[in-house]
Design a protein around this motif. Structure first.
Motif, mmCIF file in Angstrom:
data_model
loop_
_atom_site.group_PDB
_atom_site.id
_atom_site.type_symbol
_atom_site.label_atom_id
_atom_site.label_comp_id
_atom_site.label_asym_id
_atom_site.label_seq_id
_atom_site.Cartn_x
_atom_site.Cartn_y
_atom_site.Cartn_z
ATOM 1 N N ALA A 1 113.637 130.946 20.663
ATOM 2 C CA ALA A 1 112.407 130.229 20.833
ATOM 3 C C ALA A 1 110.735 131.738 20.865
ATOM 4 N N GLY A 2 109.649 131.284 20.774
ATOM 5 C CA GLY A 2 109.112 132.290 20.116
ATOM 6 C C GLY A 2 109.062 133.066 19.342
ATOM 7 N N GLN A 3 110.167 132.408 18.581
ATOM 8 C CA GLN A 3 110.184 133.551 16.650
ATOM 9 C C GLN A 3 108.420 132.482 15.764
ATOM 10 N N ASP A 4 108.225 132.778 15.257
ATOM 11 C CA ASP A 4 107.380 132.644 13.584
ATOM 12 C C ASP A 4 107.872 132.776 12.883
ATOM 13 N N PRO A 5 108.171 132.160 12.198
ATOM 14 C CA PRO A 5 109.193 132.709 10.659
ATOM 15 C C PRO A 5 108.264 133.171 9.416
ATOM 16 N N ARG A 6 107.251 132.055 10.001
ATOM 17 C CA ARG A 6 106.258 132.786 8.704
ATOM 18 C C ARG A 6 105.881 133.935 9.345
ATOM 19 N N LEU A 7 106.497 134.984 10.015
ATOM 20 C CA LEU A 7 105.953 136.803 10.443
ATOM 21 C C LEU A 7 107.017 137.331 10.713
ATOM 22 N N PRO A 8 106.748 138.547 10.509
ATOM 23 C CA PRO A 8 108.160 139.831 11.101
ATOM 24 C C PRO A 8 108.113 139.384 11.945
ATOM 25 N N ALA A 9 109.539 139.548 12.982
ATOM 26 C CA ALA A 9 110.087 139.557 14.387
ATOM 27 C C ALA A 9 109.985 140.561 14.852
ATOM 28 N N SER A 10 110.270 140.620 15.584
ATOM 29 C CA SER A 10 110.379 141.662 17.024
ATOM 30 C C SER A 10 111.250 142.583 16.846
ATOM 31 N N GLY A 11 112.100 143.326 16.267
ATOM 32 C CA GLY A 11 113.300 144.076 16.368
ATOM 33 C C GLY A 11 114.167 144.680 18.107
ATOM 34 N N THR A 12 113.446 144.696 18.756
ATOM 35 C CA THR A 12 113.820 144.798 19.784
ATOM 36 C C THR A 12 114.811 144.102 20.673
ATOM 37 N N GLY A 13 115.233 143.279 19.894
ATOM 38 C CA GLY A 13 116.018 142.312 20.590
ATOM 39 C C GLY A 13 116.479 140.871 21.116
ATOM 40 N N GLU A 14 114.937 141.187 21.667
ATOM 41 C CA GLU A 14 115.137 139.429 22.478
ATOM 42 C C GLU A 14 115.202 138.778 21.191
ATOM 43 N N MET A 15 114.335 138.393 19.988
ATOM 44 C CA MET A 15 114.233 137.604 18.469
ATOM 45 C C MET A 15 115.328 137.467 17.500
ATOM 46 N N GLU A 16 116.700 138.292 18.075
ATOM 47 C CA GLU A 16 118.224 137.947 17.607
ATOM 48 C C GLU A 16 118.015 136.421 17.286
#
Length: 832
Positions: free
Chosen positions: A483-498
């Motif tokens: 939840a919260g990831q928009d697949p059209r844009l880069p995801a945050s790599g800090t761990g909350e968007m695995e």
């Protein structure tokens, strides 16, 4: 002939597993190669190693230089033989795959699977030895012209051909970094809120009215996602999506029975996904079954559109024995027939454009750009050094960095971030090859479907059999995103968007067997109603697949010849005209018949919509071709351009039409800007919400009329005032002597051009199913053979399918031993 035996899998999921036959221990014997009268080799052997030894030997005879350069392009070693001009290319290739992973997958193969690759490599090397022993007659002229020798092959090299030209070409495209830049450009111009609205308007995660290959689902609909915060300006919203329950397994009788279940994104969403970048937009497919197929139980016509090349992009082959009895063609002589049939089933494919890749924005340590923040602590990136050998120059050292997500593709140290690529199919590249290979040995839908579920990369897969069943599977391992990831844009790599795993095939992959309509069509369009776009391709209301769907829907009884004629008409049909005709009619209503605007409209109205040159005079037969192309470009410049920054309009400003000066490198598709324009003209009727008035307060019909007048002025200036003279020079299919990566694959004098551009397959193949078996035909231009002798003499089947392609002809693909014998041109016995 031995009974069919399925080739063993390499570390496949349980859903795709098959019983593994005992390993073949004898690696010495005799293989027979019979060539038919079009030069297609039919390989006969009673064991896997021998079968693929014969295949590699035959491919080397026909395509040694092409395959040498394809191998080097896939591995990143072109500059070793062509010099520093290709060093940057090689460096980029080396950074985009993991040689150690490929080698590990190869080492873990079951013995019989390894024999596929090793046998092929040994057959290729045996031919290279023969070439070395008779250079004056057998060395391809291209090697002599460029001053280097053919290199030896390994089993890993054979696998890398498929990895580099299939996995990485067709399931690895990604536009998320470009999309982020586009969003920032729009927000700089409009401000944060309105910039986001414009971004949403020119890009969308789903268009509920986008034409789909599968009809509306019978299961429960997905829930609408809620709008979420977007941390760091990166995350969007695709939350709240629920998957429908699995539907029962489909009946395997030839009567129509629908079955489709998939993960469906909501139709109403505030954050919209872009599609401005250009992933592969190739390939079409038509399947006809049920009561619609006449003179056959079912029909399959595939047109893979990889582009046009010399030698041919695909290679025809028959494999007979060791559990195989297949014929068809395949790109770059892969050790698997991608487009073909056996005695029971036929299969084909088109690019899937599903979203199997995400970019992760890694937050860098301010004190060390090779450390990144993950799960609350800084980690050191893994690093390897690649050495690129450069002919005539010093070797080049390439440092490749990776994070937990995958290889780092870009450093932005000024902003303290880097970008890493995560692929759902990473580490399963060889599974792609062997899953596809096993599917060609299937004898019924259940066996084929098991392989479809196991295929890792995003590909549209198609099936038909001699009982008349037709089926479709949207293959790929699609991630479950948080939840919260928009697949059209880069995801945050800090761990909350695995990722949370991979979607189950029953609910994550659109699929259908025997649709009620009795036919299926695909031209790289949406697989099913409401299926979300990838970050690179905007499926929308305007889609070229409707050219095929209209033809199929209009004819209740379709023969094999009818289907071939449909693809001929589709290849020449203008894919944009139909969408704008209603607006043109409204704009021209009430105008004097002799007004410039009405004269232009009347020419378009009278035109049959075919971009044809029947008299072969080098000009299109109707003014309609020049009119629609000119009018559409004027409309894009007038309506879309003023609303976008120049950098963004560069992605939306093309009509996509090829010209004599700018030939197409692949198929022609409805372009993103054209879809935005159509939505603008539809206004409130658009299925994509229109937040910003791109017409800028102007009356729609007035804008269209003005473009008609400007079209008249432009064409009058170019051709004179009489529309009868507005006959534009034809575009052409140019058979390039460099491959799709720009690496030479033939001599410059081997280029070919068709009289007029045909929006059709690199090859076309047709399979007719009957109760007693399958019959196929194909056209693979320019020809089967790409050999040019040192004295310039060309192989006997060098271009004997080129005119056949131009004339929409086709040749048989003989399967049975008796058919091959009756059409045999030569026979060769090889010992290994």
């Amino acid at each position: 002939m031995l009974a069919p035996v399925l080739v063993a899998a390499a570390s496949l999921p349980a859903s795709g597993a098959t019983a593994q036959p005992p390993p073949e221990k004898h690696l010495h014997g005799t293989v027979t190669v019979k060539r038919d009268r079009y030069g297609t080799p039919h390989i006969y052997s009673d064991n896997t190693y021998g079968l693929f030894y014969g295949y590699g030997h035959a491919a080397g005879q026909d395509r040694l230089f092409q395959l040498e350069m394809t191998k080097r392009a896939a591995a990143g070693s072109v500059s070793e033989v062509l010099g520093a001009d290709y060093a940057d290319f090689d460096a980029s290739v080396r950074s985009d795959y993991d040689p150690a992973s490929i080698r590990r997958q190869y080492d873990e193969l079951a013995p019989r699977d390894r024999q596929v690759l090793d046998g092929y490599a040994s057959g290729m090397n045996a031919w290279i030895d023969q070439v070395a022993a008779d250079r004056a007659h057998l060395m391809p002229k291209q090697f002599l012209d460029l001053g280097f020798e053919p290199s030896r092959w390994t089993g890993v090299d054979v696998a890398m051909i498929t990895v580099g030209t299939m996995n990485i070409r067709f399931s690895d495209y990604n536009s998320e970094i470009k999309n982020l830049a586009m969003l920032q450009q729009l927000q700089q111009r409009y401000g944060a809120e309105q910039g986001r609205q414009v971004f949403d308007q020119i890009a969308w995660p789903v268009d509920p009215e986008a034409p789909a290959s599968i009809e509306a689902p019978t299961g429960p609909a997905a829930t609408a996602p809620a709008a979420l915060d977007r941390p760091n300006g990166l995350a969007g919203t695709l939350d709240g999506v629920t998957a429908p329950a699995s539907t029962p397994a489909p009946d395997i009788a030839p009567k129509p029975t629908a079955s489709a279940a998939w993960h469906e994104a909501a139709q109403q969403i505030d954050s919209l996904r872009p599609g401005a970048a250009k992933p592969p937009q190739f390939s079409n497919m038509m399947l006809v079954g049920g009561q619609r197929a006449q003179g056959a139980n079912s029909l399959l016509l595939n047109g893979p559109q990889f582009g046009w090349f010399s030698p041919a992009y695909t290679y025809s082959v028959g494999l007979h024995g060791a559990g195989f009895d297949v014929v068809g063609n395949t790109p770059f002589a892969y050790p698997v027939v991608l487009f073909g049939h056996n005695g029971s089933i036929a299969w084909g494919a088109t690019a899937g454009n599903g979203d199997t890749v995400d970019m992760y924005q890694e937050k860098l340590d301010p004190n060390d750009p090779h450390r990144y923040l993950y799960q609350g602590e800084y980690r050191t990136m893994s690093q390897r050094t690649e050495t690129v050998e450069v002919k005539g120059g010093a070797p080049r050292q390439v440092q490749v960095f990776s994070t937990v997500h995958g290889p780092v593709t870009q450093f932005d140290t000024a902003n303290g971030v880097a970008y890493a690529k995560k692929r759902s199919w990473a580490g399963q590249e060889l599974d792609t090859l062997f899953t596809w290979l096993r599917s060609t040995q299937a004898r019924d839908y259940q066996q084929w479907h098991r392989q479809a579920e196991a295929l890792p990369i995003s590909i549209n897969w198609y099936y038909t059999d001699r009982r008349g069943n037709i089926g479709y599977y949207f293959a790929g391992h699609f991630p479950i995103r948080p939840a919260g990831q928009d697949p059209r844009l880069p995801a945050s790599g800090t761990g909350e968007m695995e990722w949370r795993g991979v979607q189950p095939p029953a609910t994550g992959n659109p699929q259908v067997l025997n649709p009620p309509a009795g036919y299926l069509a695909n031209w790289n369009n949406s697989p099913a109603p409401g299926y979300p776009n990838s970050d690179s391709l905007p499926w929308g209301r305007a889609d070229r697949v409707e050219v095929l769907q209209r033809e199929l829907a209009a004819d209740p009884a379709i023969t094999a010849d009818d289907l071939w004629e449909i693809q001929r008409r589709a290849s020449l049909t203008d894919i944009n005209r139909a969408y704008f005709t209603p607006f043109l009619a409204d704009a021209a209503a009430g105008l004097p018949a002799d007004s410039p605007e009405h004269r232009v409209y009347q020419e378009l109205s009278d035109w049959d919509g075919m971009n044809a040159d029947e008299d072969r005079d080098g000009r299109y037969d109707s003014a309609g071709t020049a009119i629609i192309q000119t009018w559409l470009q004027i409309m894009l410049d007038d309506v879309v351009r003023p609303n976008l920054p120049p950098e963004t309009y560069a992605r939306y400003g093309s009509t996509g039409y090829p010209t004599r000066d700018k030939p197409a490198s692949g198929s022609q598709n409805v372009q993103p800007g054209t879809k935005v324009l159509l939505n603008t003209l539809l206004g409130a009727e658009s299925s994509v919400p229109q937040h910003v008035d791109f017409l800028r307060g102007r009356d729609r019909s007035a804008v269209v009329r003005d473009a008609l007048r400007r079209t008249y002025d432009a064409l009058s200036q170019q051709y004179g005032p009489d529309p009868a003279n507005w006959l534009a020079p034809t575009a052409q299919n140019v058979f390039s002597t460099s491959n799709y990566l720009g690496v030479p694959s033939a001599g410059r004098d081997e280029q070919r051009k068709t009289p007029v551009f045909m929006n059709r397959g690199t090859e076309n193949n047709l399979v007719v199913s009957q109760p007693d078996g399958m019959a196929g035909c194909e056209v693979v231009p320019p020809g089967q053979n790409g050999f040019v002798a040192p004295d310039g003499t060309r192989g006997p089947h060098f271009d004997d399918q080129f005119q056949m392609f131009v004339d929409y002809g086709r040749k048989p693909t003989w399967l049975t031993e008796d058919e091959v014998r009756r059409n045999q041109e030569s026979e060769e016995s090889l010992r290994y």
